[in-house]
Design a protein around this motif. Structure first.
Motif, PDB file in Angstrom:
ATOM      1  N   SER A  59       0.830  -1.208   0.000  1.00  0.00           N
ATOM      2  CA  SER A  59       0.000   0.000   0.000  1.00  0.00           C
ATOM      3  C   SER A  59       0.859   1.251   0.000  1.00  0.00           C
ATOM      4  N   LEU A  60       1.910   1.267   0.802  1.00  0.00           N
ATOM      5  CA  LEU A  60       2.805   2.416   0.846  1.00  0.00           C
ATOM      6  C   LEU A  60       3.504   2.620  -0.496  1.00  0.00           C
ATOM      7  N   LYS A  61       3.920   1.532  -1.121  1.00  0.00           N
ATOM      8  CA  LYS A  61       4.551   1.649  -2.444  1.00  0.00           C
ATOM      9  C   LYS A  61       3.572   2.229  -3.460  1.00  0.00           C
ATOM     10  N   SER A  62       2.326   1.814  -3.383  1.00  0.00           N
ATOM     11  CA  SER A  62       1.316   2.325  -4.308  1.00  0.00           C
ATOM     12  C   SER A  62       1.122   3.829  -4.128  1.00  0.00           C
ATOM     13  N   VAL A  63       1.075   4.283  -2.888  1.00  0.00           N
ATOM     14  CA  VAL A  63       0.957   5.721  -2.621  1.00  0.00           C
ATOM     15  C   VAL A  63       2.193   6.442  -3.161  1.00  0.00           C
ATOM     16  N   GLY A  64       3.361   5.877  -2.927  1.00  0.00           N
ATOM     17  CA  GLY A  64       4.593   6.488  -3.418  1.00  0.00           C
ATOM     18  C   GLY A  64       4.627   6.596  -4.928  1.00  0.00           C
ATOM     19  N   ILE A  65       4.167   5.579  -5.604  1.00  0.00           N
ATOM     20  CA  ILE A  65       4.146   5.599  -7.067  1.00  0.00           C
ATOM     21  C   ILE A  65       3.194   6.678  -7.573  1.00  0.00           C
ATOM     22  N   ARG A  69       4.174   9.840  -9.838  1.00  0.00           N
ATOM     23  CA  ARG A  69       3.427  10.172 -11.063  1.00  0.00           C
ATOM     24  C   ARG A  69       3.091  11.665 -11.096  1.00  0.00           C
ATOM     25  N   ASN A  70       2.635  12.179  -9.962  1.00  0.00           N
ATOM     26  CA  ASN A  70       2.333  13.608  -9.869  1.00  0.00           C
ATOM     27  C   ASN A  70       3.590  14.432 -10.127  1.00  0.00           C
ATOM     28  N   HIS A  71       4.692  13.998  -9.537  1.00  0.00           N
ATOM     29  CA  HIS A  71       5.965  14.704  -9.716  1.00  0.00           C
ATOM     30  C   HIS A  71       6.381  14.699 -11.190  1.00  0.00           C
ATOM     31  N   LEU A  72       6.236  13.558 -11.837  1.00  0.00           N
ATOM     32  CA  LEU A  72       6.572  13.459 -13.256  1.00  0.00           C
ATOM     33  C   LEU A  72       5.695  14.380 -14.098  1.00  0.00           C
ATOM     34  N   ASP A  73       4.403  14.372 -13.796  1.00  0.00           N
ATOM     35  CA  ASP A  73       3.453  15.160 -14.577  1.00  0.00           C
ATOM     36  C   ASP A  73       3.650  16.660 -14.414  1.00  0.00           C
ATOM     37  N   THR A  74       4.227  17.071 -13.307  1.00  0.00           N
ATOM     38  CA  THR A  74       4.363  18.505 -13.072  1.00  0.00           C
ATOM     39  C   THR A  74       5.794  18.967 -13.311  1.00  0.00           C
ATOM     40  N   TYR A  75       6.702  18.573 -12.441  1.00  0.00           N
ATOM     41  CA  TYR A  75       8.045  19.136 -12.464  1.00  0.00           C
ATOM     42  C   TYR A  75       8.958  18.502 -13.505  1.00  0.00           C
ATOM     43  N   VAL A  76       8.924  17.212 -13.647  1.00  0.00           N
ATOM     44  CA  VAL A  76       9.867  16.547 -14.544  1.00  0.00           C
ATOM     45  C   VAL A  76       9.600  16.930 -15.995  1.00  0.00           C
ATOM     46  N   LYS A  85      18.862  18.033 -17.896  1.00  0.00           N
ATOM     47  CA  LYS A  85      19.122  16.589 -17.932  1.00  0.00           C
ATOM     48  C   LYS A  85      19.297  15.974 -16.545  1.00  0.00           C
ATOM     49  N   GLU A  86      19.681  16.783 -15.549  1.00  0.00           N
ATOM     50  CA  GLU A  86      19.889  16.242 -14.200  1.00  0.00           C
ATOM     51  C   GLU A  86      18.596  15.697 -13.592  1.00  0.00           C
ATOM     52  N   VAL A  87      17.477  16.064 -14.168  1.00  0.00           N
ATOM     53  CA  VAL A  87      16.204  15.565 -13.663  1.00  0.00           C
ATOM     54  C   VAL A  87      16.105  14.046 -13.851  1.00  0.00           C
ATOM     55  N   ILE A  88      16.805  13.501 -14.822  1.00  0.00           N
ATOM     56  CA  ILE A  88      16.791  12.047 -15.042  1.00  0.00           C
ATOM     57  C   ILE A  88      17.366  11.324 -13.833  1.00  0.00           C
ATOM     58  N   ASP A  89      18.471  11.831 -13.294  1.00  0.00           N
ATOM     59  CA  ASP A  89      19.055  11.238 -12.085  1.00  0.00           C
ATOM     60  C   ASP A  89      18.091  11.338 -10.911  1.00  0.00           C
ATOM     61  N   GLU A  90      17.398  12.461 -10.833  1.00  0.00           N
ATOM     62  CA  GLU A  90      16.422  12.644  -9.754  1.00  0.00           C
ATOM     63  C   GLU A  90      15.316  11.599  -9.837  1.00  0.00           C
ATOM     64  N   VAL A  91      14.816  11.357 -11.031  1.00  0.00           N
ATOM     65  CA  VAL A  91      13.748  10.373 -11.221  1.00  0.00           C
ATOM     66  C   VAL A  91      14.239   8.970 -10.881  1.00  0.00           C
ATOM     67  N   ILE A  92      15.422   8.636 -11.317  1.00  0.00           N
ATOM     68  CA  ILE A  92      15.993   7.325 -10.996  1.00  0.00           C
ATOM     69  C   ILE A  92      16.116   7.166  -9.491  1.00  0.00           C
ATOM     70  N   ASP A  93      16.574   8.218  -8.814  1.00  0.00           N
ATOM     71  CA  ASP A  93      16.693   8.186  -7.357  1.00  0.00           C
ATOM     72  C   ASP A  93      15.325   7.988  -6.697  1.00  0.00           C
ATOM     73  N   LEU A  94      14.303   8.677  -7.195  1.00  0.00           N
ATOM     74  CA  LEU A  94      12.959   8.528  -6.627  1.00  0.00           C
ATOM     75  C   LEU A  94      12.461   7.094  -6.759  1.00  0.00           C
ATOM     76  N   PHE A  95      12.630   6.506  -7.935  1.00  0.00           N
ATOM     77  CA  PHE A  95      12.176   5.129  -8.124  1.00  0.00           C
ATOM     78  C   PHE A  95      12.978   4.158  -7.252  1.00  0.00           C
ATOM     79  N   SER A  96      14.262   4.402  -7.091  1.00  0.00           N
ATOM     80  CA  SER A  96      15.058   3.493  -6.244  1.00  0.00           C
ATOM     81  C   SER A  96      14.621   3.587  -4.790  1.00  0.00           C
TER      82      SER A  96
END
Length: 100
Positions: A59-65, A69-76, A85-96
């Motif tokens: 459940s926590l992972k689902s909320v995090g995802i 998604r919101n972060h991707l849709d807005t800031y990324v 391009k540094e935003v790619i590293d940020e996204v990878i870090d978020l998923f990890s």
């Protein structure tokens, strides 16, 4: 840009509907955690407790995802259009963080 300005930029922009959804999900998760504590207090079997822990974790992972998604849709998307391009590293870090 100072780190304070960067933090201001990253404030969430969740709509009231999205906030209601997240609060609802987190309230359910909070109830599940209280239930797990009760199970431990009642000396329930470990396998039963582990099943509930797994449910909370999922459940926590689902909320995090959904938050990612919101972060991707807005800031990324905005940052990619700005060729940051540094935003790619940020996204990878978020998923990890979600997957660990």
């Amino acid at each position: 840009m100072t780190s304070e300005n960067q933090n201001d930029k990253k404030e969430n922009n969740l709509s009231m509907e999205q906030k209601k959804y997240f609060f609802s999900r987190l309230n359910v998760i909070e109830g599940q955690v209280r239930g797990i504590k009760q199970m431990i207090e009642e000396n329930r079997k470990c396998d039963e407790i582990l099943v509930q822990l797994s449910a909370v974790n999922n459940s926590l992972k689902s909320v995090g995802i959904k938050l990612i998604r919101n972060h991707l849709d807005t800031y990324v998307i905005h940052d990619m259009k700005e060729d940051k391009k540094e935003v790619i590293d940020e996204v990878i870090d978020l998923f990890s963080r979600i997957d660990s």
